[in-house]
Design a protein around this motif. Structure first.
Motif, PDB file in Angstrom:
ATOM      1  N   THR A 187       0.375   7.001  -9.122  1.00 12.11           N
ATOM      2  CA  THR A 187      -0.529   8.119  -8.886  1.00 12.11           C
ATOM      3  C   THR A 187      -1.101   8.061  -7.494  1.00 12.11           C
ATOM      4  O   THR A 187      -1.140   7.020  -6.858  1.00 12.11           O
ATOM      5  N   ASP A 188      -1.591   9.186  -7.000  1.00 14.60           N
ATOM      6  CA  ASP A 188      -2.199   9.253  -5.676  1.00 14.60           C
ATOM      7  C   ASP A 188      -3.482   8.445  -5.660  1.00 14.60           C
ATOM      8  O   ASP A 188      -4.275   8.513  -6.617  1.00 14.60           O
ATOM      9  N   PRO A 228      -0.039   3.704   4.909  1.00 11.37           N
ATOM     10  CA  PRO A 228      -0.141   2.291   4.529  1.00 11.37           C
ATOM     11  C   PRO A 228      -0.453   1.366   5.701  1.00 11.37           C
ATOM     12  O   PRO A 228      -1.129   0.360   5.529  1.00 11.37           O
ATOM     13  N   THR A 229       0.040   1.709   6.897  1.00 12.52           N
ATOM     14  CA  THR A 229      -0.243   0.860   8.059  1.00 12.52           C
ATOM     15  C   THR A 229      -1.722   0.897   8.404  1.00 12.52           C
ATOM     16  O   THR A 229      -2.334  -0.138   8.709  1.00 12.52           O
ATOM     17  N   LEU A 230      -2.321   2.069   8.339  1.00 13.16           N
ATOM     18  CA  LEU A 230      -3.750   2.195   8.620  1.00 13.16           C
ATOM     19  C   LEU A 230      -4.573   1.501   7.550  1.00 13.16           C
ATOM     20  O   LEU A 230      -5.613   0.902   7.837  1.00 13.16           O
ATOM     21  N   THR A 231      -4.111   1.567   6.310  1.00 13.43           N
ATOM     22  CA  THR A 231      -4.789   0.846   5.234  1.00 13.43           C
ATOM     23  C   THR A 231      -4.716  -0.655   5.477  1.00 13.43           C
ATOM     24  O   THR A 231      -5.693  -1.384   5.260  1.00 13.43           O
ATOM     25  N   SER A 232      -3.567  -1.138   5.928  1.00 15.14           N
ATOM     26  CA  SER A 232      -3.418  -2.556   6.243  1.00 15.14           C
ATOM     27  C   SER A 232      -4.358  -2.966   7.372  1.00 15.14           C
ATOM     28  O   SER A 232      -4.852  -4.101   7.391  1.00 15.14           O
ATOM     29  N   TYR A 235       0.823  -1.209   0.000  1.00 18.31           N
ATOM     30  CA  TYR A 235       0.000   0.000   0.000  1.00 18.31           C
ATOM     31  C   TYR A 235       0.859   1.261   0.000  1.00 18.31           C
ATOM     32  O   TYR A 235       0.419   2.320  -0.475  1.00 18.31           O
ATOM     33  N   ALA A 236       2.084   1.170   0.508  1.00 23.76           N
ATOM     34  CA  ALA A 236       3.013   2.297   0.377  1.00 23.76           C
ATOM     35  C   ALA A 236       3.417   2.467  -1.085  1.00 23.76           C
ATOM     36  O   ALA A 236       3.531   3.588  -1.587  1.00 23.76           O
ATOM     37  N   MET A 237       3.636   1.367  -1.775  1.00 22.68           N
ATOM     38  CA  MET A 237       3.975   1.416  -3.194  1.00 22.68           C
ATOM     39  C   MET A 237       2.843   2.042  -4.015  1.00 22.68           C
ATOM     40  O   MET A 237       3.082   2.751  -4.993  1.00 22.68           O
ATOM     41  N   LEU A 238       1.594   1.806  -3.560  1.00 26.40           N
ATOM     42  CA  LEU A 238       0.439   2.404  -4.225  1.00 26.40           C
ATOM     43  C   LEU A 238       0.216   3.844  -3.787  1.00 26.40           C
ATOM     44  O   LEU A 238      -0.728   4.490  -4.229  1.00 26.40           O
TER      45      LEU A 238
END
Length: 525
Positions: A413-414, A344-348, A336-339
């Motif tokens: 992209t964001d 990314p941790t919160l997304t995980s 998710y950091a790559m995206l």
């Protein structure tokens, strides 16, 4: 068929009347009215008492430790790959990230193989040893001053996780009534997913703290310390007690499991306890025939039923890892950091929460749908989620991961304006939901396939299949993403899911509601 015949048939189905002919006269003397039998039947099919739930929860902390370790490394890698200048540990390379992640699987593999002989000294003692080792590993990781020290700490933690993952499902299986076994074993898996949520929350809390990875690792020892205190209140497995001649203690434990007050029990209650003890004693007699380790190995690989049990349980454990789930748990923050997700941790954490939620749902589904049908329904959905993620990656300018150090690929992209980044997020979440509904839970109920004579050995080998496959995923995932790209990697996992579905369709039996002796007879056909 008469009412009495119906009631006796019910008792046979529930595993309460596997009576030898030479015991029949004594049992008839204990037999009360038909109402007594009906009430005993209702009792054994009822909900477990609070005491049983507390036992499972106390033992299930090992599952929480398992889940915590698989998820906390995801948050820790982000910091270890981008350390502050004062850090004694330099930025980890891709190879070092893979080794730090996968080394726990190697030590867990070793300890899971050793858990069989260790558990012969007592299931409680084995769980206690696993908790102590986990604490030592948590402390070692948190104070590490070099990459080598970090690897050693991760290795020690793996020893605790591997032993706990092998012994706890066996303990719960031997403690649970037949009709509740699947549900109570699923509760252990619920703790694994809960541990993952706790890990991501702690990872998020320390995500902007310099050297935050140190408290991330250290806090993993807290649940292990709590478990050590709770173990003093846990009984030993009734099957282990009978195996070692403690029949009265085993009868007392069984009485508490079924909510029977021995001093005020009626004829039906006494009959039920008598049947349970006799059933276990027959398994113990079979166990005692195999006095050496070599004899147990010969029995495990020499008898049709045992070989089939090992093939099913080992195959499911391997498939559970090779389908790619723990690649997502270990490296989700990197993905998710790559995206270019902002946190990314919160997304995980959202993915871990999905895993937890659908594990709870499976707690309800397994008794109603059955393990076999649930696997056949959920595995194709896993493949669909993986293929959709591959489709999303194929439309992104950059879809290769080369390590946590590249948390912001130049051409990504964001996510607020990237449709395909959200396609990947939603498809991986769908994959996790499907995984948690079936293959995430079912393999850990493996102990029910093995007769008591080879249960500890068979369970240890099956769990070792899980950890060896886990090591393969942890060690190769970043390399696959770097060399083959995300699209090919996720398609590969989807193909593995399809192959696994075929194996389940051809070889996995439906054992819902059967007692352990009935399952043994089924596999021996």
């Amino acid at each position: 068929m008469s009412d009495g015949s119906i009631e006796m048939s019910t008792l046979h189905r529930e595993g309460l009347a596997p009576i030898l002919e030479d015991d029949a006269r004594d049992d008839d003397a204990l037999l009360g009215s038909e109402n007594d039998l009906e009430e005993a039947s209702k009792l054994v099919r009822g909900e477990p008492g609070i005491w049983v739930w507390l036992l499972v929860v106390s033992a299930g902390i090992s599952g929480l430790l398992f889940g915590y370790d698989t998820a906390i490394i995801s948050s820790a890698l982000l910091q270890l790959a981008n350390p502050p200048e004062s850090s004694p540990i330099p930025a980890l390379t891709v190879a070092e990230q893979s080794l730090v992640t996968s080394i726990t699987s190697i030590s867990a593999l070793i300890s899971s193989l050793c858990s069989g002989p260790i558990s012969e000294y007592g299931r409680k003692k084995a769980i206690l040893a696993a908790a102590i080792v986990f604490i030592l590993g948590a402390v070692s990781q948190s104070v590490a001053g070099s990459v080598q020290g970090l690897i050693v700490g991760r290795f020690i933690v793996g020893l605790g996780v591997g032993a706990g993952s092998a012994v706890v499902p066996m303990y719960i299986t031997e403690l649970s009534p037949a009709h509740l076994r699947s549900r109570l074993n699923t509760l252990n898996t619920v703790f694994i997913t809960l541990g993952q949520i706790v890990a991501y929350l702690i990872g998020y809390w320390y995500s902007h703290t310099p050297f935050g990875w140190r408290p991330m690792f250290l806090l993993g020892g807290v649940p292990a310390a709590i478990q050590i205190g709770l173990l003093f209140f846990l009984p030993e497995s009734p099957r282990w007690l009978i195996q070692h001649g403690y029949v009265e203690q085993a009868t007392s434990v069984l009485a508490r499991i079924y909510g029977i007050k021995q001093e005020a029990s009626n004829a039906a209650d006494k009959r039920m306890l008598s049947h349970l003890v006799r059933s276990i004693e027959r398994g113990v007699r079979s166990e005692n025939e195999l006095t050496s380790t070599s004899a147990k190995w010969r029995s495990l690989f020499g008898k049709r039923g045992n070989k089939r049990a090992l093939l099913i349980s080992g195959g499911l454990q391997g498939f559970q890892q090779l389908c790619g789930f723990n690649a997502l748990m270990y490296f989700s923050s990197l993905i998710y950091a790559m995206l270019n997700f902002k946190n990314p941790t919160l997304t995980s954490l959202s993915v871990a929460a999905t895993n937890f939620t659908f594990t709870l749902i499976s707690l309800i589904l397994i008794p109603k749908v059955g393990k076999r049908r649930l696997l056949l329904y959920s595995v194709p959905m896993m493949a669909l989620g993986l293929l959709t993620a591959a489709y999303g990656f194929s439309h992104l300018p950059s879809h290769e991961i080369t390590g946590a150090s590249k948390t912001e690929p130049p051409n990504t992209t964001d996510p607020s304006s990237s449709f395909y980044a959200y396609v990947i997020l939603f498809s991986t979440t769908f994959y996790v939901a499907s995984y948690a509904s079936g293959i995430g839970n079912v393999p850990w109920q493996q102990a029910e396939f093995f007769p008591m004579s080879v249960r500890s050995l068979g369970t240890a080998i099956a769990t070792a299949c899980n950890w060896s496959s886990n090591f393969i995923i942890g060690e190769t995932f970043l390399g696959l993403m770097e060399r083959m790209g995300a699209v090919t990697t996720f398609v590969l996992f989807a193909v593995i899911c399809i192959i696994g579905w075929v194996g389940i369709y051809l070889g996995y039996p439906d054992t819902e509601g059967m007692n352990l002796e009935e399952i043994e007879a089924l596999l021996s056909r």
